[in-house]
Design an enzyme around this catalytic site. Sequence first.
Site, PDB file in Angstrom:
ATOM      1  N   LYS A  73     -13.534  -0.421  14.849  1.00  0.00           N
ATOM      2  CA  LYS A  73     -12.182  -0.971  15.059  1.00  0.00           C
ATOM      3  C   LYS A  73     -11.771  -0.854  16.517  1.00  0.00           C
ATOM      4  CE  LYS A  73     -10.703  -0.451  10.391  1.00  0.00           C
ATOM      5  NZ  LYS A  73     -10.183   0.371   9.331  1.00  0.00           N
ATOM      6  N   ASP A 118      -3.936  -6.661   4.792  1.00  0.00           N
ATOM      7  CA  ASP A 118      -4.880  -7.612   5.396  1.00  0.00           C
ATOM      8  C   ASP A 118      -4.784  -8.993   4.754  1.00  0.00           C
ATOM      9  OD1 ASP A 118      -6.184  -6.096   7.417  1.00  0.00           O
ATOM     10  OD2 ASP A 118      -7.115  -4.911   5.829  1.00  0.00           O
ATOM     11  N   ASN A 135       0.852  -1.194   0.000  1.00  0.00           N
ATOM     12  CA  ASN A 135       0.000   0.000   0.000  1.00  0.00           C
ATOM     13  C   ASN A 135       0.885   1.240   0.000  1.00  0.00           C
ATOM     14  OD1 ASN A 135       0.632   0.732   2.843  1.00  0.00           O
ATOM     15  ND2 ASN A 135      -0.353  -1.238   3.222  1.00  0.00           N
ATOM     16  N   LYS A 171     -11.007  -4.279  18.424  1.00  0.00           N
ATOM     17  CA  LYS A 171      -9.597  -4.543  18.718  1.00  0.00           C
ATOM     18  C   LYS A 171      -9.226  -4.165  20.163  1.00  0.00           C
ATOM     19  CE  LYS A 171      -8.525  -3.989  13.824  1.00  0.00           C
ATOM     20  NZ  LYS A 171      -7.470  -4.047  12.817  1.00  0.00           N
TER      21      LYS A 171
HETATM   22  O1  PMT Z   1       2.926   6.001   6.574  1.00  0.00           O
HETATM   23  P1  PMT Z   1       2.329   7.344   6.113  1.00  0.00           P
HETATM   24  O2  PMT Z   1       2.513   7.569   4.632  1.00  0.00           O
HETATM   25  O3  PMT Z   1       2.799   8.489   6.968  1.00  0.00           O
HETATM   26  O4  PMT Z   1       0.751   7.249   6.303  1.00  0.00           O
HETATM   27  C1  PMT Z   1       0.225   7.162   7.592  1.00  0.00           C
HETATM   28  C2  PMT Z   1      -0.930   6.163   7.660  1.00  0.00           C
HETATM   29  C3  PMT Z   1      -2.096   6.643   6.823  1.00  0.00           C
HETATM   30  C4  PMT Z   1      -0.456   4.793   7.157  1.00  0.00           C
HETATM   31  C5  PMT Z   1      -1.318   6.028   9.164  1.00  0.00           C
HETATM   32  O5  PMT Z   1      -1.674   7.297   9.636  1.00  0.00           O
HETATM   33  C6  PMT Z   1      -2.478   5.066   9.358  1.00  0.00           C
HETATM   34  O6  PMT Z   1      -3.638   5.425   9.288  1.00  0.00           O
HETATM   35  N1  PMT Z   1      -2.143   3.776   9.602  1.00  0.00           N
HETATM   36  C7  PMT Z   1      -3.123   2.689   9.692  1.00  0.00           C
HETATM   37  C8  PMT Z   1      -3.596   2.340   8.329  1.00  0.00           C
HETATM   38  C9  PMT Z   1      -4.400   1.106   8.306  1.00  0.00           C
HETATM   39  O7  PMT Z   1      -3.907   0.108   7.912  1.00  0.00           O
HETATM   40  O8  PMT Z   1      -5.560   1.195   8.834  1.00  0.00           O
HETATM   41  P2  PMT Z   1      -6.549  -0.091   8.963  1.00  0.00           P
HETATM   42  O9  PMT Z   1      -7.847   0.551   9.137  1.00  0.00           O
HETATM   43  O10 PMT Z   1      -6.384  -1.013   7.821  1.00  0.00           O
HETATM   44  O11 PMT Z   1      -6.058  -0.825  10.271  1.00  0.00           O
HETATM   45  C10 PMT Z   1      -6.531  -0.446  11.552  1.00  0.00           C
HETATM   46  C11 PMT Z   1      -5.456  -0.701  12.590  1.00  0.00           C
HETATM   47  O12 PMT Z   1      -5.219  -2.114  12.667  1.00  0.00           O
HETATM   48  C12 PMT Z   1      -4.123  -0.053  12.294  1.00  0.00           C
HETATM   49  O13 PMT Z   1      -3.601   0.419  13.504  1.00  0.00           O
HETATM   50  C13 PMT Z   1      -3.276  -1.187  11.731  1.00  0.00           C
HETATM   51  O14 PMT Z   1      -1.901  -1.022  12.037  1.00  0.00           O
HETATM   52  C14 PMT Z   1      -3.852  -2.421  12.449  1.00  0.00           C
HETATM   53  N2  PMT Z   1      -3.802  -3.657  11.671  1.00  0.00           N
HETATM   54  C15 PMT Z   1      -4.497  -3.773  10.515  1.00  0.00           C
HETATM   55  C16 PMT Z   1      -4.478  -4.956   9.820  1.00  0.00           C
HETATM   56  C17 PMT Z   1      -3.717  -6.043  10.327  1.00  0.00           C
HETATM   57  N3  PMT Z   1      -3.658  -7.182   9.672  1.00  0.00           N
HETATM   58  N4  PMT Z   1      -3.038  -5.892  11.459  1.00  0.00           N
HETATM   59  C18 PMT Z   1      -3.058  -4.732  12.139  1.00  0.00           C
HETATM   60  O15 PMT Z   1      -2.418  -4.607  13.190  1.00  0.00           O
END
Ligand code: PMT
Length: 400
Positions: free
Chosen positions: A338, A281, A212, A342
């Site tokens: 979330k 994911d 990503n 979580k």
């Molecule tokens: O890296 P940059 O370019 O500065 O951008 C910053 C960012 C947009 C990446 C950052 O601010 C951000 O939002 N990170 C989380 C992005 C994300 O993956 O969101 P999510 O909604 O898919 O996941 C939710 C949370 O679960 C996140 O804290 C993620 O780290 C965690 N997660 C998700 C999937 C997974 N398999 N394991 C996880 O731990």
Amino acid sequence: MLQDKTILLGISGGIAAYKSAELARLLVREGCSVQVIMTRSAKKFISPLTMHALTGRPVYSSLFDSGYRTATAHIQTAREPDLVIVAPATANILGKLTAGIADDFLSTVLLAVDLEKCPVILAPSMNTTMLENAAVKGNIFLLGKRGYVIADPNDGDLACGETGKGRMVEPLELLELIKKKLFSEKDYQGVNVLISAGPTREALDPVRFLSNHSSGKMGYALARAARERGANVVLVSGPTALEPPAGIDFRPVVSAREMYAVMMDKLEKADIVVKAAAVADYRPVENFSQKIKKAGEMQVNLVRNPDILKEIGAKKNKQFLVGFAAETEKLLEHARKKMEEKNLDMIVANDLGQKGAGFQVDTNIVRLLYQGGFVEDIPLMTKYHLSHLILDRIKDHRGR
Ligand code: PMT
């Protein structure tokens, strides 16, 4: 947090002077005393009465209307504050400070401030061409070298109708900078902070992967801010082009499964976990050992990766757990879900639809969600200043 602190707020004549009213309000709300000095032209942009009403103290404009009413009022006024901020700082006041010119009360007081004892923040605000003028650029560079703290202006729409760099840093961001300068004492000393950053890469074959747009900037800024405040930082990072901050335990990983293994290994010791990483994911079911050759249509089957944050949420004992949510729609709804699923203490929700927020950029615009349903809107600010703000909020909520 700023109780018992005195801030001297210098306002010079620029359109951004109206934002200084908000800065004064925020500072007063934090419990500190704010003394305003306005230049003659600042008073054309905003009324001293407004500043008086907001701070509860009369505004100074000349040697003879300062509270001291003596010939050395500039010295007494310069000794009073714990920190000085000039916002907005025009090209004129920056030029005077660089050249040592003291021809009004603000410029005179500025020269009388002892930088060793009292930090001085300058928040330039002007048209891009003026900002890039060799003289102004040189002055800002020199002032930075002499120990003044420069609040580097933001990009955006300018009062003159042009777009570019030169917008004064937003009041909330200046407040964070002020706190950072006043409390460079280590409020995270001895605290173990585990941070994840960047993307993960899920290999399909030796030359291709799923990933990503995460650059790692948000997570690295958090690691830097936490380190500056004395934390023991472990930064678990997917592949990025960034230099890890000095003084931290840096753990590079590539895939979600590698990130999972390191995060779980480091979890036990952590007091705070912040998951800024954008974890894939899914991963391809098969990782081919040789490069896949073109041959008509192709389908890739995917399998779920472990949800690292969810598992940490299920396992956590003492840890304060902060997640991120990057959303393109229904920001609050998805973030809340979330947070619940979580078992998070706090979630930072970025709205990817907003300019200046989310992936790649140096800034972010977020909503912070806390246990109990409270939501705090944080306007555009650099990821670095946002990191300090997030650390402030974690500190406030951790003890509850
Ligand atoms: O890296 P940059 O370019 O500065 O951008 C910053 C960012 C947009 C990446 C950052 O601010 C951000 O939002 N990170 C989380 C992005 C994300 O993956 O969101 P999510 O909604 O898919 O996941 C939710 C949370 O679960 C996140 O804290 C993620 O780290 C965690 N997660 C998700 C999937 C997974 N398999 N394991 C996880 O731990």
